[in-house]
Write a protein that holds these residues in place. Structure first.
Motif, short mmCIF file in Angstrom:
data_model
loop_
_atom_site.label_atom_id
_atom_site.label_comp_id
_atom_site.label_asym_id
_atom_site.label_seq_id
_atom_site.Cartn_x
_atom_site.Cartn_y
_atom_site.Cartn_z
N THR A 151 0.83 -1.21 0.00
CA THR A 151 0.00 0.00 0.00
C THR A 151 0.86 1.26 0.00
O THR A 151 0.57 2.22 -0.73
N PHE A 152 1.91 1.27 0.81
CA PHE A 152 2.76 2.45 0.91
C PHE A 152 3.77 2.55 -0.22
O PHE A 152 4.28 3.65 -0.49
N SER A 153 4.07 1.45 -0.87
CA SER A 153 5.09 1.45 -1.92
C SER A 153 4.54 1.87 -3.28
O SER A 153 5.27 2.42 -4.11
N VAL A 154 3.25 1.60 -3.51
CA VAL A 154 2.65 1.85 -4.82
C VAL A 154 1.61 2.96 -4.69
O VAL A 154 0.72 2.90 -3.83
N ARG A 155 1.70 3.97 -5.52
CA ARG A 155 0.78 5.11 -5.46
C ARG A 155 -0.63 4.72 -5.86
O ARG A 155 -1.61 5.18 -5.28
N ASN A 156 -0.75 3.86 -6.86
CA ASN A 156 -2.06 3.42 -7.33
C ASN A 156 -2.54 2.25 -6.47
O ASN A 156 -1.95 1.17 -6.50
N PHE A 157 -3.61 2.47 -5.71
CA PHE A 157 -4.06 1.44 -4.76
C PHE A 157 -4.54 0.20 -5.48
O PHE A 157 -4.37 -0.92 -4.97
N LYS A 158 -5.16 0.34 -6.64
CA LYS A 158 -5.63 -0.83 -7.39
C LYS A 158 -4.47 -1.74 -7.76
O LYS A 158 -4.57 -2.97 -7.71
N ILE A 159 -3.34 -1.12 -8.12
CA ILE A 159 -2.15 -1.91 -8.45
C ILE A 159 -1.63 -2.61 -7.20
O ILE A 159 -1.23 -3.79 -7.25
N ALA A 160 -1.65 -1.91 -6.06
CA ALA A 160 -1.23 -2.52 -4.80
C ALA A 160 -2.09 -3.74 -4.47
O ALA A 160 -1.59 -4.77 -4.00
N GLU A 161 -3.40 -3.63 -4.71
CA GLU A 161 -4.30 -4.76 -4.47
C GLU A 161 -3.95 -5.94 -5.38
O GLU A 161 -3.93 -7.09 -4.93
N ARG A 162 -3.67 -5.65 -6.65
CA ARG A 162 -3.33 -6.74 -7.57
C ARG A 162 -2.01 -7.41 -7.16
O ARG A 162 -1.86 -8.63 -7.25
N ILE A 163 -1.06 -6.60 -6.69
CA ILE A 163 0.22 -7.17 -6.25
C ILE A 163 0.00 -8.11 -5.06
O ILE A 163 0.59 -9.20 -4.99
N SER A 164 -0.86 -7.71 -4.13
CA SER A 164 -1.13 -8.56 -2.97
C SER A 164 -1.79 -9.87 -3.41
O SER A 164 -1.53 -10.94 -2.82
N ILE A 166 -1.40 -11.30 -6.42
CA ILE A 166 -0.36 -12.08 -7.10
C ILE A 166 0.55 -12.75 -6.09
O ILE A 166 0.95 -13.91 -6.25
N TYR A 167 0.88 -12.02 -5.03
CA TYR A 167 1.70 -12.57 -3.94
C TYR A 167 1.05 -13.82 -3.35
O TYR A 167 1.68 -14.87 -3.22
N VAL A 169 -1.54 -15.78 -4.54
CA VAL A 169 -1.73 -16.87 -5.50
C VAL A 169 -0.37 -17.47 -5.91
O VAL A 169 -0.24 -18.69 -6.05
N GLY A 170 0.64 -16.62 -6.06
CA GLY A 170 1.96 -17.11 -6.44
C GLY A 170 2.54 -18.07 -5.41
O GLY A 170 3.11 -19.12 -5.77
N LEU A 171 2.40 -17.74 -4.13
CA LEU A 171 2.91 -18.63 -3.08
C LEU A 171 2.14 -19.94 -3.05
O LEU A 171 2.72 -21.00 -2.80
N ILE A 172 0.83 -19.87 -3.31
CA ILE A 172 0.03 -21.10 -3.35
C ILE A 172 0.48 -21.99 -4.51
O ILE A 172 0.60 -23.21 -4.37
N LEU A 173 0.74 -21.37 -5.66
CA LEU A 173 1.22 -22.13 -6.82
C LEU A 173 2.57 -22.79 -6.52
O LEU A 173 2.78 -23.98 -6.81
N LEU A 174 3.50 -22.01 -5.95
CA LEU A 174 4.82 -22.55 -5.64
C LEU A 174 4.76 -23.66 -4.60
O LEU A 174 5.60 -24.57 -4.59
N ALA A 175 3.75 -23.61 -3.73
CA ALA A 175 3.59 -24.66 -2.72
C ALA A 175 3.05 -25.95 -3.32
O ALA A 175 3.00 -26.98 -2.64
N GLY A 176 2.63 -25.88 -4.60
CA GLY A 176 2.14 -27.08 -5.27
C GLY A 176 0.73 -27.46 -4.88
O GLY A 176 0.34 -28.63 -4.98
N MET A 177 -0.08 -26.47 -4.45
CA MET A 177 -1.43 -26.79 -4.02
C MET A 177 -2.39 -26.97 -5.19
O MET A 177 -3.40 -27.67 -5.06
N PHE A 178 -2.12 -26.33 -6.33
CA PHE A 178 -2.98 -26.50 -7.50
C PHE A 178 -2.51 -27.67 -8.37
O PHE A 178 -3.31 -28.45 -8.84
N PHE A 179 -1.22 -27.73 -8.57
CA PHE A 179 -0.62 -28.84 -9.33
C PHE A 179 0.83 -28.98 -8.89
O PHE A 179 1.44 -28.02 -8.40
N PRO A 180 1.40 -30.18 -9.04
CA PRO A 180 2.77 -30.40 -8.56
C PRO A 180 3.78 -29.51 -9.29
O PRO A 180 3.71 -29.32 -10.50
N MET A 181 4.69 -28.94 -8.52
CA MET A 181 5.75 -28.14 -9.11
C MET A 181 6.92 -29.02 -9.52
O MET A 181 7.09 -30.14 -8.98
#
Length: 242
Positions: A151-164, A166-167, A169-181
């Motif tokens: 929130t404090f790093s990105v001026r556009n709050f919508k972009i900050a929301e998308r980054i959160s 992505i963070y 969902v990305g960790l869930i993907l890397l953990a192999g919860m959707f499909f094996p990595m």
């Protein structure tokens, strides 16, 4: 310290936010129910597959609990309400900290409800309840602090929301919860030493298996990550706070 008094009213506002309740409580309950029915008593590697999958699901949803904090901080300090708040005899930094505390507590309560639901309705083995709640607390704290960094790093709050998002969902993907990595040294190392979901799950799993020292080490790594993102929050928040 009048700012800390507002934590009660912030908590009431959060409890009346039906959309947040839907995303962080109702949807997890629905998913847990579906997976518990589908998996039944299917065996996993060393325990019921239900025990592994449901615990991972509950921990994964903690990654998105910080969205509550970032929305209230942005709404009160950076949107149309900011001028009203600045006119009050109130330290805005301490007020933002109060919102973060309320958001963390709110996320912890929802996590406790999910642990209770999965334990008593679906007989999921969480091991030591107090330890599981400690891990939930660490996950909630990390999520809230990191979302405030966005929130404090990105001026556009919508972009900050998308980054959160992505963070999370990305960790869930890397953990192999959707499909094996892929069996890759870099991915395996990240999941073992950095990925909050896997650190939290390993901590709970080790504790319920009687491996206390390993559980403490994994929680210690989580605390180390929290310290690092707290430093980042201090640096970016000091520049951005009104």
């Amino acid at each position: 310290m009048r700012e800390l008094v507002t934590i009660r009213f912030i908590g009431l506002r959060m409890s009346r936010d039906w959309l947040t309740m839907l995303l962080l409580l109702v949807i997890p309950i629905v998913l847990v129910t579906v997976f518990s029915i589908v998996l039944g008593d299917a065996p996993g590697s060393d325990m019921l597959l239900r025990n592994e999958t449901v615990v991972l699901l509950v921990l994964a949803f903690q990654l998105f609990g910080g969205a509550v904090t970032m929305n209230y901080v942005h709404g009160d300090l950076f949107s149309e309400y900011k001028y009203r708040l600045r006119s009050l005899p109130m330290n805005t930094t301490l007020y933002a900290f109060t919102i973060m505390l309320a958001g963390i507590f709110y996320s912890i309560v929802l996590g406790a409800i999910l642990i209770g639901y999965t334990t008593f309705i679906w007989d999921v083995n969480w091991g030591d309840f107090a330890w599981s709640m400690l891990v939930i607390t660490l996950m909630s704290t990390l999520s809230s602090i990191l979302c405030l960094v966005f929130t404090f790093s990105v001026r556009n709050f919508k972009i900050a929301e998308r980054i959160s998002e992505i963070y999370g969902v990305g960790l869930i993907l890397l953990a192999g919860m959707f499909f094996p990595m892929p069996d890759n040294t870099l991915i395996n190392g990240f999941n073992e030493y950095v990925n909050p979901i896997m650190l939290a799950y390993s901590s709970i799993d080790n504790m319920r298996s009687g491996l206390t020292m390993e559980a403490i080490v994994n929680s210690g790594l989580l605390i180390g990550i929290i310290v690092l993102v707290s430093i980042a929050l201090f640096l970016v928040g000091r520049r951005r706070m009104p």
